[in-house]
Design a protein around this motif. Sequence first.
Motif, PDB file in Angstrom:
ATOM      1  N   ASP A   1       0.891  -1.161   0.000  1.00 58.93           N
ATOM      2  CA  ASP A   1       0.000   0.000   0.000  1.00 58.93           C
ATOM      3  C   ASP A   1       0.930   1.211   0.000  1.00 58.93           C
ATOM      4  N   ARG A   2       1.224   1.705  -1.198  1.00 62.40           N
ATOM      5  CA  ARG A   2       2.214   2.779  -1.316  1.00 62.40           C
ATOM      6  C   ARG A   2       1.735   4.080  -0.705  1.00 62.40           C
ATOM      7  N   LYS A   3       0.444   4.309  -0.697  1.00 59.68           N
ATOM      8  CA  LYS A   3      -0.066   5.519  -0.056  1.00 59.68           C
ATOM      9  C   LYS A   3       0.254   5.485   1.438  1.00 59.68           C
ATOM     10  N   ALA A   4      -0.013   4.363   2.088  1.00 59.99           N
ATOM     11  CA  ALA A   4       0.300   4.228   3.513  1.00 59.99           C
ATOM     12  C   ALA A   4       1.799   4.371   3.750  1.00 59.99           C
ATOM     13  N   LEU A   5       2.585   3.810   2.862  1.00 59.39           N
ATOM     14  CA  LEU A   5       4.034   3.909   2.990  1.00 59.39           C
ATOM     15  C   LEU A   5       4.490   5.368   2.890  1.00 59.39           C
ATOM     16  N   LEU A   6       3.977   6.086   1.900  1.00 62.65           N
ATOM     17  CA  LEU A   6       4.403   7.470   1.696  1.00 62.65           C
ATOM     18  C   LEU A   6       3.916   8.389   2.816  1.00 62.65           C
ATOM     19  N   LEU A   7       2.790   8.044   3.433  1.00 65.31           N
ATOM     20  CA  LEU A   7       2.265   8.866   4.521  1.00 65.31           C
ATOM     21  C   LEU A   7       2.810   8.465   5.898  1.00 65.31           C
ATOM     22  N   ALA A   8       3.516   7.340   5.978  1.00 64.99           N
ATOM     23  CA  ALA A   8       4.012   6.852   7.270  1.00 64.99           C
ATOM     24  C   ALA A   8       5.002   7.828   7.904  1.00 64.99           C
ATOM     25  N   ASP A   9       5.844   8.452   7.104  1.00 65.20           N
ATOM     26  CA  ASP A   9       6.786   9.457   7.615  1.00 65.20           C
ATOM     27  C   ASP A   9       7.002  10.484   6.515  1.00 65.20           C
ATOM     28  N   PRO A  10       6.126  11.471   6.435  1.00 62.75           N
ATOM     29  CA  PRO A  10       6.214  12.460   5.362  1.00 62.75           C
ATOM     30  C   PRO A  10       7.546  13.183   5.289  1.00 62.75           C
ATOM     31  N   SER A  11       8.215  13.339   6.410  1.00 57.87           N
ATOM     32  CA  SER A  11       9.491  14.066   6.413  1.00 57.87           C
ATOM     33  C   SER A  11      10.589  13.313   5.664  1.00 57.87           C
ATOM     34  N   ALA A  12      10.393  12.034   5.397  1.00 56.86           N
ATOM     35  CA  ALA A  12      11.410  11.239   4.705  1.00 56.86           C
ATOM     36  C   ALA A  12      11.430  11.488   3.200  1.00 56.86           C
ATOM     37  N   LEU A  13      10.335  11.973   2.644  1.00 50.61           N
ATOM     38  CA  LEU A  13      10.230  12.051   1.180  1.00 50.61           C
ATOM     39  C   LEU A  13      11.141  13.082   0.533  1.00 50.61           C
ATOM     40  N   GLY A  14      11.180  14.276   1.068  1.00 51.49           N
ATOM     41  CA  GLY A  14      11.986  15.333   0.460  1.00 51.49           C
ATOM     42  C   GLY A  14      13.459  14.967   0.337  1.00 51.49           C
ATOM     43  N   PRO A  15      14.100  14.607   1.450  1.00 49.59           N
ATOM     44  CA  PRO A  15      15.513  14.241   1.370  1.00 49.59           C
ATOM     45  C   PRO A  15      15.773  13.014   0.489  1.00 49.59           C
ATOM     46  N   VAL A  16      14.846  12.074   0.509  1.00 52.70           N
ATOM     47  CA  VAL A  16      15.024  10.856  -0.282  1.00 52.70           C
ATOM     48  C   VAL A  16      14.934  11.155  -1.776  1.00 52.70           C
ATOM     49  N   ALA A  17      13.999  11.991  -2.169  1.00 51.32           N
ATOM     50  CA  ALA A  17      13.819  12.286  -3.596  1.00 51.32           C
ATOM     51  C   ALA A  17      15.086  12.823  -4.219  1.00 51.32           C
ATOM     52  N   SER A  18      15.840  13.610  -3.476  1.00 49.90           N
ATOM     53  CA  SER A  18      17.076  14.165  -4.035  1.00 49.90           C
ATOM     54  C   SER A  18      18.166  13.106  -4.190  1.00 49.90           C
ATOM     55  N   GLN A  19      18.023  11.977  -3.535  1.00 50.10           N
ATOM     56  CA  GLN A  19      19.014  10.900  -3.644  1.00 50.10           C
ATOM     57  C   GLN A  19      18.675   9.888  -4.730  1.00 50.10           C
ATOM     58  N   LEU A  20      17.470   9.945  -5.245  1.00 50.88           N
ATOM     59  CA  LEU A  20      17.036   8.998  -6.269  1.00 50.88           C
ATOM     60  C   LEU A  20      17.500   9.454  -7.645  1.00 50.88           C
TER      61      LEU A  20
END
Length: 194
Positions: free
Chosen positions: A70-89
Amino acid sequence: DYLNNVMYAHTVLGDKDRAEAFKASFNTGTLISFAKRLGATMADLVLTLYNDPQNRYSSYKIGDLRRHLDRKALLLADPSALGPVASQLGEAGRLSLLGDIASNKLAGEEPGLGLVMDLAGNNLKVVRETALKTVATLDPSLREAEALKRLKAGDATMREAMAGILVSLGTASARAALDAHLPGERAAAVRAVI
């Protein structure tokens, strides 16, 4: 190893019983729990699941795992993780992440909103274009507010993309903001858009 064996049975061997057992027992919450027990952060987990196929992770295993969750649940589990991670992808990872944000209707709220807007000013053309398509689906007042924030603070690529968003809106307030920004803008590409 458990995950590797189950995913191998699921994707390569076609073992339907093991695949069904996997589906019944392994979900997003289970994965997050396993990751935390191993000392991984949500950023680590998101980075692993959206990493590029040519990286050290086997693309068929990670891709199948990501599709199962459930990718929606995964992405909402810790919203603060997305910004820093996107720059590493890399490009493929950013595109997958953008696709999941769009398909789960997360672009109109945080954390998806900020991430999509930031990727709309990305240096990778295909990522920028994909993000801009998602931005175009957002409420115009939201687009304007977010574009104005980034027009003042971003690099030249970001400012060019945000100026383009504001021009496309065609509102009096967007035009006034662009006119006020123009005298201080040094980048020729941004000036040309304005």
